[in-house]
Design an enzyme around this catalytic site. Structure first.
Site, PDB file in Angstrom:
ATOM      1  N   ARG A 184      42.234   6.865  67.610  1.00 33.86           N
ATOM      2  CA  ARG A 184      42.961   7.596  66.506  1.00 33.86           C
ATOM      3  C   ARG A 184      43.282   6.925  65.233  1.00 33.86           C
ATOM      4  O   ARG A 184      44.425   6.981  64.465  1.00 33.86           O
ATOM      5  CB  ARG A 184      44.194   8.315  66.730  1.00 33.86           C
ATOM      6  CG  ARG A 184      44.069   9.162  68.000  1.00 33.86           C
ATOM      7  CD  ARG A 184      42.906  10.090  68.216  1.00 33.86           C
ATOM      8  NE  ARG A 184      42.742  10.781  69.522  1.00 33.86           N
ATOM      9  CZ  ARG A 184      41.629  11.435  69.863  1.00 33.86           C
ATOM     10  NH1 ARG A 184      40.690  11.744  69.007  1.00 33.86           N
ATOM     11  NH2 ARG A 184      41.666  12.091  71.111  1.00 33.86           N
ATOM     12  N   ASN A 226      46.181   3.247  76.137  1.00 28.08           N
ATOM     13  CA  ASN A 226      44.897   3.380  77.294  1.00 28.08           C
ATOM     14  C   ASN A 226      44.527   1.931  77.318  1.00 28.08           C
ATOM     15  O   ASN A 226      43.543   1.464  76.489  1.00 28.08           O
ATOM     16  CB  ASN A 226      43.886   4.346  76.628  1.00 28.08           C
ATOM     17  CG  ASN A 226      44.343   5.762  76.628  1.00 28.08           C
ATOM     18  OD1 ASN A 226      45.075   6.294  77.495  1.00 28.08           O
ATOM     19  ND2 ASN A 226      43.709   6.462  75.614  1.00 28.08           N
ATOM     20  N   GLU A 307      46.930  11.520  81.305  1.00 22.89           N
ATOM     21  CA  GLU A 307      45.411  11.778  80.624  1.00 22.89           C
ATOM     22  C   GLU A 307      44.561  10.578  81.428  1.00 22.89           C
ATOM     23  O   GLU A 307      43.893   9.760  80.806  1.00 22.89           O
ATOM     24  CB  GLU A 307      45.511  11.310  79.403  1.00 22.89           C
ATOM     25  CG  GLU A 307      46.145  12.306  78.615  1.00 22.89           C
ATOM     26  CD  GLU A 307      46.092  12.441  77.271  1.00 22.89           C
ATOM     27  OE1 GLU A 307      46.161  11.361  76.441  1.00 22.89           O
ATOM     28  OE2 GLU A 307      46.171  13.500  76.514  1.00 22.89           O
ATOM     29  N   LYS A 376      57.689  11.490  72.952  1.00 28.37           N
ATOM     30  CA  LYS A 376      57.128  11.857  71.757  1.00 28.37           C
ATOM     31  C   LYS A 376      57.813  12.819  70.954  1.00 28.37           C
ATOM     32  O   LYS A 376      58.863  13.382  71.587  1.00 28.37           O
ATOM     33  CB  LYS A 376      55.726  12.529  71.889  1.00 28.37           C
ATOM     34  CG  LYS A 376      54.645  11.520  72.243  1.00 28.37           C
ATOM     35  CD  LYS A 376      53.101  12.311  72.203  1.00 28.37           C
ATOM     36  CE  LYS A 376      52.127  11.204  72.652  1.00 28.37           C
ATOM     37  NZ  LYS A 376      50.856  11.585  72.537  1.00 28.37           N
ATOM     38  N   ASP A 381      51.925  17.302  71.219  1.00 24.98           N
ATOM     39  CA  ASP A 381      51.284  16.252  70.985  1.00 24.98           C
ATOM     40  C   ASP A 381      51.100  15.860  69.381  1.00 24.98           C
ATOM     41  O   ASP A 381      50.201  16.253  68.843  1.00 24.98           O
ATOM     42  CB  ASP A 381      49.927  16.149  71.762  1.00 24.98           C
ATOM     43  CG  ASP A 381      49.482  14.929  71.690  1.00 24.98           C
ATOM     44  OD1 ASP A 381      49.827  13.870  71.261  1.00 24.98           O
ATOM     45  OD2 ASP A 381      48.110  14.663  71.821  1.00 24.98           O
ATOM     46  N   GLU A 403      59.007   8.456  70.021  1.00 27.02           N
ATOM     47  CA  GLU A 403      57.711   7.866  69.405  1.00 27.02           C
ATOM     48  C   GLU A 403      57.326   9.088  68.388  1.00 27.02           C
ATOM     49  O   GLU A 403      56.756  10.238  68.460  1.00 27.02           O
ATOM     50  CB  GLU A 403      56.470   7.831  70.661  1.00 27.02           C
ATOM     51  CG  GLU A 403      55.133   7.694  70.033  1.00 27.02           C
ATOM     52  CD  GLU A 403      54.267   7.564  71.456  1.00 27.02           C
ATOM     53  OE1 GLU A 403      54.788   7.275  72.595  1.00 27.02           O
ATOM     54  OE2 GLU A 403      53.033   7.679  71.257  1.00 27.02           O
ATOM     55  N   GLU A 409      46.355  11.766  63.164  1.00 22.18           N
ATOM     56  CA  GLU A 409      45.301  12.585  64.365  1.00 22.18           C
ATOM     57  C   GLU A 409      45.072  13.959  64.217  1.00 22.18           C
ATOM     58  O   GLU A 409      43.950  14.464  64.081  1.00 22.18           O
ATOM     59  CB  GLU A 409      45.845  12.257  65.683  1.00 22.18           C
ATOM     60  CG  GLU A 409      44.904  12.800  66.800  1.00 22.18           C
ATOM     61  CD  GLU A 409      45.360  12.632  68.156  1.00 22.18           C
ATOM     62  OE1 GLU A 409      46.451  11.892  68.228  1.00 22.18           O
ATOM     63  OE2 GLU A 409      44.453  13.001  69.245  1.00 22.18           O
ATOM     64  N   HIS A 537      48.019  23.097  67.982  1.00 18.68           N
ATOM     65  CA  HIS A 537      46.880  22.675  68.813  1.00 18.68           C
ATOM     66  C   HIS A 537      45.639  23.742  68.822  1.00 18.68           C
ATOM     67  O   HIS A 537      45.011  24.047  69.788  1.00 18.68           O
ATOM     68  CB  HIS A 537      47.317  22.632  70.406  1.00 18.68           C
ATOM     69  CG  HIS A 537      46.575  21.740  71.422  1.00 18.68           C
ATOM     70  ND1 HIS A 537      45.254  21.828  71.530  1.00 18.68           N
ATOM     71  CD2 HIS A 537      46.852  20.396  71.767  1.00 18.68           C
ATOM     72  CE1 HIS A 537      44.674  20.650  72.365  1.00 18.68           C
ATOM     73  NE2 HIS A 537      46.019  19.890  72.422  1.00 18.68           N
ATOM     74  N   TRP A 559      43.700  21.788  77.267  1.00 18.85           N
ATOM     75  CA  TRP A 559      43.068  21.129  76.294  1.00 18.85           C
ATOM     76  C   TRP A 559      42.687  22.436  75.373  1.00 18.85           C
ATOM     77  O   TRP A 559      41.973  21.837  74.354  1.00 18.85           O
ATOM     78  CB  TRP A 559      42.154  20.288  76.981  1.00 18.85           C
ATOM     79  CG  TRP A 559      42.573  19.104  77.347  1.00 18.85           C
ATOM     80  CD1 TRP A 559      43.999  18.521  77.274  1.00 18.85           C
ATOM     81  CD2 TRP A 559      41.772  18.033  77.851  1.00 18.85           C
ATOM     82  NE1 TRP A 559      44.184  17.213  77.961  1.00 18.85           N
ATOM     83  CE2 TRP A 559      42.680  17.020  78.500  1.00 18.85           C
ATOM     84  CE3 TRP A 559      40.390  17.564  78.551  1.00 18.85           C
ATOM     85  CZ2 TRP A 559      42.614  15.635  78.945  1.00 18.85           C
ATOM     86  CZ3 TRP A 559      40.131  16.551  79.063  1.00 18.85           C
ATOM     87  CH2 TRP A 559      41.241  15.397  79.564  1.00 18.85           C
TER      88      TRP A 559
HETATM   89  C1  GCV Z   1      46.235   7.099  73.138  1.00 13.69           C
HETATM   90  C2  GCV Z   1      46.641  12.293  72.557  1.00 13.69           C
HETATM   91  C3  GCV Z   1      45.379  11.488  71.728  1.00 13.69           C
HETATM   92  C4  GCV Z   1      45.124  10.231  72.685  1.00 13.69           C
HETATM   93  C5  GCV Z   1      46.305   9.403  73.030  1.00 13.69           C
HETATM   94  C6  GCV Z   1      47.301  10.278  73.577  1.00 13.69           C
HETATM   95  C7  GCV Z   1      48.414   9.724  73.965  1.00 13.69           C
HETATM   96  O1  GCV Z   1      45.873  12.731  73.471  1.00 13.69           O
HETATM   97  O2  GCV Z   1      44.639  12.527  71.529  1.00 13.69           O
HETATM   98  O3  GCV Z   1      44.215   9.852  72.081  1.00 13.69           O
HETATM   99  O4  GCV Z   1      46.057   8.564  73.797  1.00 13.69           O
HETATM  100  O5  GCV Z   1      47.734  11.431  72.995  1.00 13.69           O
HETATM  101  O6  GCV Z   1      49.546   9.428  73.299  1.00 13.69           O
HETATM  102  O7  GCV Z   1      48.712   8.768  74.880  1.00 13.69           O
END
Ligand code: GCV
Length: 716
Positions: A184, A226, A307, A376, A381, A403, A409, A537, A559
């Site tokens: 992102r 990730n 995820e 978050k 998201d 967060e 993004e 979304h 999704w």
């Molecule tokens: C780092 C969303 C984003 C992912 C991200 C995730 C997260 O799903 O698309 O790229 O992964 O959030 O915050 O962990």
């Protein structure tokens, strides 16, 4: 030949000057054009006395010298002792002479460890200015604040500023991979040049630290949530150590993301079960190894069982087990674990927006003292607008860390001008009502609602190796504004925009006033042309670039955009009220009541909480269909207004940045129309209604928009 050479050099010089402007962020230190203002500064400050000699003190002095020389056009005299009057005295509390200490002693009780004092004092009847704090980094914060006063042409006579950050952990989260791609990320590759580290220290690392410290950021998580376990191997830790050494004098701690399965992947163990002694010991040894290299290492940020990332649930354990095991490993060294609450599962048929609360709220009070749960800002998201996350205020016995996402993004990447502090402020000022009226999200995260040992705020970075760091010159304002709000979550985003514009571009009111207005309107514009009235979304899949409300064939139901907008012949929106998924019940009763009925639900969040008929009457008397369409059009119009505003600024700023922003706004305008047309054509199939007057007709078909593919969209 000669003239060709001249043209070449001319182009090169002007290119590098332009690039430097872009590169220098809000620390331009441009020459002060107003002679009266310059005169006041020159009369008020004649010399600098720096009392410390640490690395940090040297940085303070260098910043002052550099800033002053550039802004005033003359060098400031560096004195070894206080002589005469009108000196700027910089040094930490312990370095101050007893007579200075005496004059400001009680002020030290009013600041925290990181707080600073900037004060005009009389010393033996002579006027001086003191910049001090309890340690050298606090003094450096004060120096940057002082320079900002000068940069923004504020008076420096009779100063009395005492300021302390309200939140302790103010960190950037870099979603940077070891191959230098940035998840992102829309501003180039990662700043961290792992191949050349530890021996090659890029000037960028230093300028990154300067920029962060100038706004009070005191931590950086270098790697993607990730995560890749390799970062925890000696080969990489040596490189991390080199970065930590650069950042230390700036008061910035380094953190890493911990891949939960690292004991298997790099430790040779058969399991990563947090209740397994060998696993716990592996992490303890790993922590010891890291702290040996980096004594002030901040700790770990963890994305677990989210995820597809590994986590304690792979072994039948829960988030508390996982977080507490890691917390024990870093506790002896003063480290913290930032454990993310961004969880939702394809095996849970519940509304995705409810899942994080359902899972984490029952853990309140169960985490170790050095764990902070990172949440978050909203329950889905980082959408252009989300109501605040219901966990805020609902876990009074657990420190919660905000967060935010600084990288765009879901808000047009680094192409759209969107001033995010407006969004951040909206979230921070939201009232959770968890302890009655006035229980804002800001009070939850700064620990003033329920006292917490740890307080924190994280921003997912928008920084890359583009010359201008953030891709869009105005995306620099989002980095800046995040830092300022991390320091003080009660600041007004308009004041932040004002400061940023003056530091970055110009103090000319004819420039600042309209451009500030443009910035302030930009967030609502993006909501209008992407997801008005609480939609969310509905972007295209994977890369998240552009609209995709039609997408409905992804393996995980949550999704798919169709899961969120639920448009059909009867109407549109997600019913999260009592008649639907009852997500509203996760909020305090007053908030629940407000969100639960469409009449009291703020219209900005309407379709987040309600599925309503196309003929539903909005407050302005319009039907929902007409209102929705008009919002999309309004968004497009707002971008056009932004373009008009920008076009008036040419004479006030450098041509390069003027042109850059002009071109980017043109793309934004095109993309705003793309969003409007694609969404209205798609939703129009269900509403079966005409576009109201005043709305431009789409020039392409729905099939055309559906056929667009972006295989190489950045950030994926
Ligand atoms: C780092 C969303 C984003 C992912 C991200 C995730 C997260 O799903 O698309 O790229 O992964 O959030 O915050 O962990």
């Amino acid at each position: 030949m000669t003239s060709l050479r001249f043209v070449f050099w001319f182009l090169l010089i002007s290119f590098s000057a332009a690039a430097q402007k872009d590169y220098k962020l809000w620390l331009q230190y441009d020459k002060i054009l107003n002679p009266q203002v310059a005169q006041e500064y020159n009369l008020t400050v004649k010399g600098v006395v720096s009392l410390g000699n640490s690395e940090t003190s040297k940085i303070s002095l260098k910043e002052l010298e550099n800033g002053w020389t550039n802004m005033l056009g003359n060098k400031i005299e560096i004195k070894s002792k206080i002589e005469g009057e009108n000196n700027l005295i910089i040094g930490s509390q312990s370095s101050l002479s007893s007579d200075i200490q005496k004059t400001i002693l009680s002020d030290f009780d009013k600041i925290s460890n990181e707080g600073f004092i900037i004060k005009s004092i009389l010393l033996k009847n002579k006027k001086q200015i003191v910049i001090t704090g309890k340690n050298d980094v606090a003094v450096l914060y004060g120096v940057y604040r002082f320079l900002r006063l000068v940069q923004t042409n504020k008076s420096i006579k009779n100063l009395s500023i005492l300021d302390s950050p309200k939140i302790n952990l103010r960190v950037l989260n870099h979603w940077d991979n070891l191959d230098r791609t940035v998840e992102r990320g829309y501003a180039g590759f990662s700043l961290w040049n792992w191949q050349k580290l530890p021996d090659f220290i890029d000037q960028r690392y230093i300028d990154y630290a300067r920029a962060n410290t100038s706004i009070g950021i005191n931590g950086t998580v270098l790697t993607n949530v990730n995560a890749n376990a390799l970062i925890l191997t000696p080969q990489y830790l040596e490189k991390v150590e080199a970065l930590a050494n650069v950042f230390r004098p700036y008061g910035i701690k380094v953190y890493l993301t911990a891949r939960f399965s690292a004991p298997i992947e790099i430790g040779g163990l058969k399991t990563a079960d947090p209740k397994d002694n060998a696993v716990a010991n592996w992490w303890k040894e790993k922590a010891k190894e890291i702290y040996k290299r980096i004594p002030d290492f901040g700790g770990f940020l963890v994305k677990a069982n989210s995820e597809g990332q590994p986590g304690p649930q792979n072994y039948g354990r829960d988030h508390v087990d996982g977080a507490n095991m890691l917390a024990d490993a870093v506790a002896p060294f003063g480290g913290v674990i930032m454990w993310r609450a961004f969880v939702y599962s394809e095996h849970d048929a519940n509304d995705r927006a409810k899942q994080a609360y359902a899972e984490f709220q029952p853990y309140d009070g169960k985490f170790k003292d050095n764990v902070i749960v990172q949440v978050k800002n909203g329950a889905i998201d980082f959408q252009p607008r989300e109501p605040f996350h219901p966990l805020f205020g609902a876990m009074p016995k657990t420190p919660l860390m905000m967060e935010f996402q600084i990288t765009q993004e879901y808000l047009g990447f680094s192409t759209h001008l969107v001033y995010l502090p407006k969004l951040f402020q909206e979230v921070l000022a939201s009232d959770t009502y968890q302890k009655g009226k006035g229980a804002t999200v800001a009070k939850v995260i700064d620990g003033s609602l329920s006292p917490q040992k740890l307080t924190g705020i994280a921003g997912v970075s928008n920084i890359g190796n583009d010359i201008n760091w953030t891709g869009h010159p105005f995306a620099q304002a989002n980095w800046y504004g995040f830092g300022r709000l991390a320091w003080d979550p009660y600041l007004d985003s308009e004041i932040i925009a004002d400061e940023w514009l003056r530091g970055t571009f110009s103090n000319n009111e004819n420039f600042v006033k309209p451009v500030k207005q443009m910035m302030m309107q930009s967030r609502e514009a993006v909501v209008n042309y992407m997801t008005p009235l609480g939609l969310h979304h509905i972007m295209d899949t994977g890369h998240h670039y552009g609209p995709g409300p039609w997408v409905s064939d992804l393996s995980r139901p949550e999704w798919n955009p169709t899961y969120y907008h639920k448009a059909d012949k009867n109407g549109i929106g997600f019913d999260r009220s009592k008649t639907g998924t009852n997500a509203t019940a996760q909020y305090a009763p007053q908030v629940e009541k407000m969100f639960d009925t469409s009449e009291t639900c703020p219209e900005i969040d309407l379709l987040w909480f309600h599925h309503l008929s196309w003929d539903y009457k909005l407050k302005n008397g319009q039907t929902l269909w007409n209102g929705l369409v008009l919002k999309y059009q309004e968004g497009v119009n707002q971008v056009q207004e932004m373009q008009n505003t920008w076009n008036t600024t040419e004479k006030y700023i450098d041509n390069e940045r003027f042109k850059e922003v002009q071109m980017l706004l043109e793309i934004q305008y095109k993309e705003a129309k793309w969003w409007r047309d694609a969404c209205l054509l798609y939703f129009g199939q269900y509403s079966c209604k005409e576009l109201p007057a005043g709305v431009e007709k789409p020039t392409q078909s729905l099939e055309y928009f559906k056929s667009l593919k972006f295989p190489f969209a950045p950030g994926n």
